[in-house]
Design a protein around this motif. Structure first.
Motif, PDB file in Angstrom:
ATOM      1  N   GLY A  67       0.923  -1.255  -0.066  1.00 58.10           N
ATOM      2  CA  GLY A  67       0.135  -0.028  -0.129  1.00 58.10           C
ATOM      3  C   GLY A  67       0.995   1.360   0.045  1.00 58.10           C
ATOM      4  N   PHE A  68       0.206   2.226  -0.336  1.00 63.22           N
ATOM      5  CA  PHE A  68       1.129   3.607  -0.378  1.00 63.22           C
ATOM      6  C   PHE A  68       0.042   4.730   0.046  1.00 63.22           C
ATOM      7  N   GLY A  69       0.380   5.876   0.364  1.00 61.41           N
ATOM      8  CA  GLY A  69      -0.162   7.084   1.101  1.00 61.41           C
ATOM      9  C   GLY A  69       0.276   8.342   0.401  1.00 61.41           C
ATOM     10  N   ILE A  70      -1.020   9.236   0.416  1.00 63.78           N
ATOM     11  CA  ILE A  70      -0.534  10.498  -0.091  1.00 63.78           C
ATOM     12  C   ILE A  70      -1.177  11.517   0.941  1.00 63.78           C
ATOM     13  N   LYS A  71      -0.222  12.645   1.122  1.00 64.51           N
ATOM     14  CA  LYS A  71      -0.539  13.429   2.221  1.00 64.51           C
ATOM     15  C   LYS A  71      -0.717  14.850   1.511  1.00 64.51           C
ATOM     16  N   GLY A  72      -1.544  15.893   1.935  1.00 61.26           N
ATOM     17  CA  GLY A  72      -1.706  17.089   1.526  1.00 61.26           C
ATOM     18  C   GLY A  72      -3.124  17.570   1.179  1.00 61.26           C
ATOM     19  N   GLU A  73      -3.202  18.684   0.659  1.00 59.32           N
ATOM     20  CA  GLU A  73      -4.393  19.260   0.320  1.00 59.32           C
ATOM     21  C   GLU A  73      -5.006  18.364  -0.880  1.00 59.32           C
ATOM     22  N   TYR A  74      -6.354  17.832  -0.870  1.00 56.30           N
ATOM     23  CA  TYR A  74      -7.088  16.859  -1.655  1.00 56.30           C
ATOM     24  C   TYR A  74      -6.751  17.335  -3.207  1.00 56.30           C
ATOM     25  N   THR A  75      -7.138  18.587  -3.531  1.00 58.19           N
ATOM     26  CA  THR A  75      -7.009  18.766  -4.838  1.00 58.19           C
ATOM     27  C   THR A  75      -5.777  18.935  -5.459  1.00 58.19           C
ATOM     28  N   GLN A  76      -4.819  19.016  -4.724  1.00 57.97           N
ATOM     29  CA  GLN A  76      -3.468  19.000  -5.097  1.00 57.97           C
ATOM     30  C   GLN A  76      -2.815  17.692  -5.433  1.00 57.97           C
ATOM     31  N   VAL A  77      -3.436  16.879  -5.220  1.00 58.34           N
ATOM     32  CA  VAL A  77      -3.073  15.358  -5.548  1.00 58.34           C
ATOM     33  C   VAL A  77      -3.330  14.925  -6.846  1.00 58.34           C
ATOM     34  N   GLU A  78      -2.433  14.538  -7.694  1.00 59.73           N
ATOM     35  CA  GLU A  78      -2.654  14.103  -8.986  1.00 59.73           C
ATOM     36  C   GLU A  78      -3.527  12.925  -9.181  1.00 59.73           C
ATOM     37  N   ALA A  79      -4.660  13.024 -10.189  1.00 54.28           N
ATOM     38  CA  ALA A  79      -5.672  12.163 -10.420  1.00 54.28           C
ATOM     39  C   ALA A  79      -5.205  10.701 -10.610  1.00 54.28           C
ATOM     40  N   GLY A  80      -4.191  10.684 -11.426  1.00 54.81           N
ATOM     41  CA  GLY A  80      -3.411   9.467 -11.775  1.00 54.81           C
ATOM     42  C   GLY A  80      -2.993   8.764 -10.586  1.00 54.81           C
ATOM     43  N   VAL A  81      -2.440   9.285  -9.929  1.00 50.82           N
ATOM     44  CA  VAL A  81      -1.882   8.791  -8.467  1.00 50.82           C
ATOM     45  C   VAL A  81      -2.914   8.175  -7.645  1.00 50.82           C
ATOM     46  N   MET A  82      -3.937   9.185  -7.639  1.00 54.98           N
ATOM     47  CA  MET A  82      -5.211   8.396  -6.724  1.00 54.98           C
ATOM     48  C   MET A  82      -5.553   7.164  -7.562  1.00 54.98           C
ATOM     49  N   THR A  83      -5.679   7.093  -8.533  1.00 52.61           N
ATOM     50  CA  THR A  83      -5.939   5.755  -9.307  1.00 52.61           C
ATOM     51  C   THR A  83      -5.288   4.804  -8.914  1.00 52.61           C
ATOM     52  N   ASP A  84      -3.827   5.096  -9.095  1.00 48.20           N
ATOM     53  CA  ASP A  84      -2.753   3.760  -8.654  1.00 48.20           C
ATOM     54  C   ASP A  84      -3.118   3.434  -7.126  1.00 48.20           C
ATOM     55  N   MET A  85      -3.271   4.411  -6.169  1.00 49.56           N
ATOM     56  CA  MET A  85      -3.483   4.238  -4.780  1.00 49.56           C
ATOM     57  C   MET A  85      -4.544   3.360  -4.715  1.00 49.56           C
ATOM     58  N   LEU A  86      -5.782   3.577  -5.319  1.00 46.79           N
ATOM     59  CA  LEU A  86      -6.983   2.835  -5.179  1.00 46.79           C
ATOM     60  C   LEU A  86      -6.683   1.498  -5.847  1.00 46.79           C
ATOM     61  N   ASN A  87      -5.935   1.350  -6.865  1.00 45.13           N
ATOM     62  CA  ASN A  87      -5.651  -0.102  -7.463  1.00 45.13           C
ATOM     63  C   ASN A  87      -4.843  -0.977  -6.334  1.00 45.13           C
TER      64      ASN A  87
END
Length: 263
Positions: A96-116
């Motif tokens: 697993g991996f995580g992302i910190k920071g303001e939500y809209t500043q996170v790249e959409a593609g990174v969120m997709t990878d994290m979801l997978n």
């Protein structure tokens, strides 16, 4: 806690995803020391190869490596195919991996990878392995979540959402599989001394109550039969007991205040 004979209860083979570092590597090392053969899954082939060679030499076990990127939606199928002839009795979905920071500043593609990686992979792996565990008559499943999955965490919104998914999946499976002699534990670590904080832009030196990966893995094995959810850190157990006892609005605002990025 009573020491469980892991090889007798869950052997002869254990699968660990995210095995090339951190808690996953600690799981692999402890299992190898108990005499279980291993299937190790991670992206980084060089690390997997080095870990496999070391564990085979020092512990006299057999290791199968699967250099697979779990952000690929076909990853679980590949793992199931690679283990088709192995008697896997313990499935540890730890990657697993995580992302910190303001939500809209996170790249959409990174969120997709994290979801997978964080959601799709454990869902498909458990779906594929449960009938195998039922057929063999016993087994175990450990799903690595996080204390941040216990509630929505501001400035960690997407990550905490994925880890909330893991907690709900694990709780449901714990109840479904109680009569099948399959233990299910959802592990919720707090701050752990792994590569993850630095990758999220956090200075590990600023973290308090940091646990070692070896302690987290050891405590998970000691409590594998005490599901559905286990928090290995006494500090984080008390912290989230207190937060979850508050009205949800108050808890969320307290989290937002403590987690808001500075600078």
């Amino acid at each position: 806690m009573q020491r469980i004979d892991l090889k007798h209860q869950y052997g002869p083979v254990a699968l660990v995803t995210g095995a090339s570092s951190g808690i996953g590597q600690a799981f692999a090392e402890l299992l190898a020391a108990r005499g279980l053969d291993l299937v190790l899954v991670a992206r980084r082939l060089e690390r997997l190869t080095a870990l496999a060679a070391r564990l085979q030499e020092t512990c006299g076990i057999q290791v199968t490596i699967c250099p697979i990127d779990l952000s690929d939606t076909t990853a679980a199928r590949k793992i199931l195919e690679a283990t088709a002839t192995l008697d896997v009795g313990l499935v540890i979905s730890n990657a697993g991996f995580g992302i910190k920071g303001e939500y809209t500043q996170v790249e959409a593609g990174v969120m997709t990878d994290m979801l997978n990686v964080n959601c799709h992979s454990p869902m498909q792996l458990t779906h594929g392995f449960i009938d195998r565990l039922r057929h063999r008559g016993k087994g175990g499943i450990i799903l690595t979540s996080s204390v941040e999955g216990l509630m929505g965490c501001p400035y960690s919104s997407a990550y905490s959402a994925t880890k909330g998914f893991v907690i709900n999946l694990g709780e449901g499976l714990w109840a479904e599989l109680r009569d099948d002699n399959i233990d299910v534990l959802t592990l919720c670590p707090g701050a752990t001394d792994t590569e993850a904080p630095a990758l999220q832009g956090i200075d590990p030196k600023t973290l308090q109550h940091l646990m070692s990966p070896a302690d987290v893995a050891r405590l998970a094995f000691e409590n594998i039969q005490n599901g559905p959810v286990y928090i290995p850190s006494e500090h984080y157990q008390k912290t989230f007991d207190r937060l979850l006892s508050l009205p949800r609005r108050d808890a969320l605002m307290a989290m937002a205040k403590s987690m808001k990025p500075t600078g």
